[in-house]
Design an enzyme around this catalytic site. Structure first.
Site, short mmCIF file in Angstrom:
data_model
loop_
_atom_site.label_atom_id
_atom_site.label_comp_id
_atom_site.label_asym_id
_atom_site.label_seq_id
_atom_site.Cartn_x
_atom_site.Cartn_y
_atom_site.Cartn_z
N CYS A 8 27.04 3.40 41.66
CA CYS A 8 28.03 4.20 42.38
C CYS A 8 27.88 5.64 41.91
CB CYS A 8 29.45 3.65 42.19
SG CYS A 8 30.00 3.60 40.48
N ASN A 11 29.99 5.48 37.79
CA ASN A 11 29.77 4.26 36.97
C ASN A 11 31.00 3.92 36.13
OD1 ASN A 11 27.47 3.09 34.37
ND2 ASN A 11 28.32 1.95 36.06
N CYS A 13 34.14 3.01 38.15
CA CYS A 13 35.05 2.24 39.03
C CYS A 13 34.29 1.12 39.76
CB CYS A 13 35.74 3.14 40.05
SG CYS A 13 36.78 4.43 39.33
N ARG A 14 33.49 1.49 40.75
CA ARG A 14 32.91 0.46 41.63
C ARG A 14 31.76 -0.31 41.02
NH1 ARG A 14 31.89 4.64 46.32
NH2 ARG A 14 31.65 5.90 44.42
N SER A 15 30.76 0.39 40.47
CA SER A 15 29.58 -0.37 40.00
C SER A 15 29.85 -1.23 38.77
CB SER A 15 28.35 0.53 39.82
OG SER A 15 28.57 1.55 38.90
N ASP A 130 35.04 5.04 47.65
CA ASP A 130 35.34 5.64 46.34
C ASP A 130 36.86 5.61 46.11
OD1 ASP A 130 35.81 7.30 44.19
OD2 ASP A 130 34.47 8.90 44.89
P1 4NP Z 1 32.93 5.44 40.92
O1 4NP Z 1 34.23 6.37 41.11
O2 4NP Z 1 31.78 6.20 41.55
O3 4NP Z 1 33.28 4.19 41.68
O4 4NP Z 1 32.77 5.22 39.43
C1 4NP Z 1 34.29 7.70 40.68
C2 4NP Z 1 34.52 7.98 39.36
C3 4NP Z 1 34.61 9.30 38.95
C4 4NP Z 1 34.46 10.32 39.88
C5 4NP Z 1 34.23 10.04 41.21
C6 4NP Z 1 34.15 8.71 41.61
N1 4NP Z 1 34.58 11.67 39.42
O5 4NP Z 1 34.51 12.57 40.31
O6 4NP Z 1 34.76 11.94 38.24
#
Ligand code: 4NP
Length: 163
Positions: A8, A11, A13-15, A130
Site C-alpha cells: 500500500c 505500510n 494500514c492496508r498492507s 486508503d
Molecule cells: P496505508 O495508509 O497506505 O494503508 O498504510 C496510509 C498510511 C499513512 C499515510 C497514508 C496512507 N500517510 O499519508 O502518512
C-alpha cells in the site's frame, strides 16, 4: 515456495492488514508460512513515511476483532530487490500499482496485480480504499475487502497448484 508481497502507500494500514489476514487464512488451512515453509508473506509501502512503525492502532484493533494480531509487524518501503524476490506483488490501489510499474523492471511486471482483482463477488470494486484520513468505519471496509480478496487469492493459488 510461493512468495507474496502486499503493498500500500504507508505500510501501516492496508498492507499489514492484508499480510495478517492472508497469513491467518492459510494457517487456518494448516499451511505454515515463513522462510522455511512453502509460503512466504511480507508487506511494504511505496512511500517511506512510516519506516519501522507498527501498524496504525485502528488497523490493529480491527484485525484483533477477528482474532488476528498484527502488532508485531514493522513498516518498510518497497525495494528494487522485492521485484525479483517475490512471485506476487499485490497493490491495494491503482496509485500504488502505477508507482510500482515505474520502478519495477519490465521482466517482473507480470508479478504486479491489484489485490482486489482476485476478489470474487465484488463487482466494480477494484481497490482497497486508503482509510488513513477517515473514521473507524473505513477500517471495517478495508478489512472486509481484504478478507474477500484474500479468499479469492487463495483459490487462485490452489488452482495454480502453488499452495
Ligand atoms: P496505508 O495508509 O497506505 O494503508 O498504510 C496510509 C498510511 C499513512 C499515510 C497514508 C496512507 N500517510 O499519508 O502518512
Amino acid at each position: 515456495m510461493v512468495k507474496v508481497l502486499f503493498v500500500c502507500l504507508g505500510n501501516i494500514c492496508r498492507s499489514p492488514t492484508a499480510e495478517g489476514v492472508f497469513r491467518h487464512q492459510i494457517n487456518t488451512k494448516g499451511i505454515k508460512d515463513g522462510s522455511t515453509h512453502s509460503v512466504f508473506i511480507d508487506s511494504a509501502g511505496t512511500a517511506g513515511f512510516h519506516i519501522a512503525a507498527s501498524p496504525d492502532k485502528r488497523s490493529q484493533l480491527t484485525a484483533l476483532k477477528y482474532g488476528i494480531d498484527i502488532g508485531d509487524l514493522q513498516a518498510r518501503k518497497v525495494s528494487l530487490q522485492d521485484y525479483s524476490d517475490f512471485d506476487y506483488v499485490l497493490a491495494m490501489d491503482n496509485e500504488n500499482l502505477s508507482n510500482m510499474r515505474k520502478s519495477c523492471p519490465a521482466k517482473h511486471h507480470h508479478k504486479l496485480h491489484l489485490f482486489m482483482s482476485f476478489a470474487e463477488n465484488c463487482p466494480g470494486i477494484t481497490e482497497v480504499p486508503d482509510p488513513y484520513q477517515g473514521g473507524i468505519d473505513g477500517f471495517d471496509t478495508v478489512y472486509d475487502f481484504i478478507n474477500r480478496a484474500s479468499q479469492g487469492f487463495i483459490k487462485h493459488l490452489e488452482n495454480k497448484q502453488q499452495l
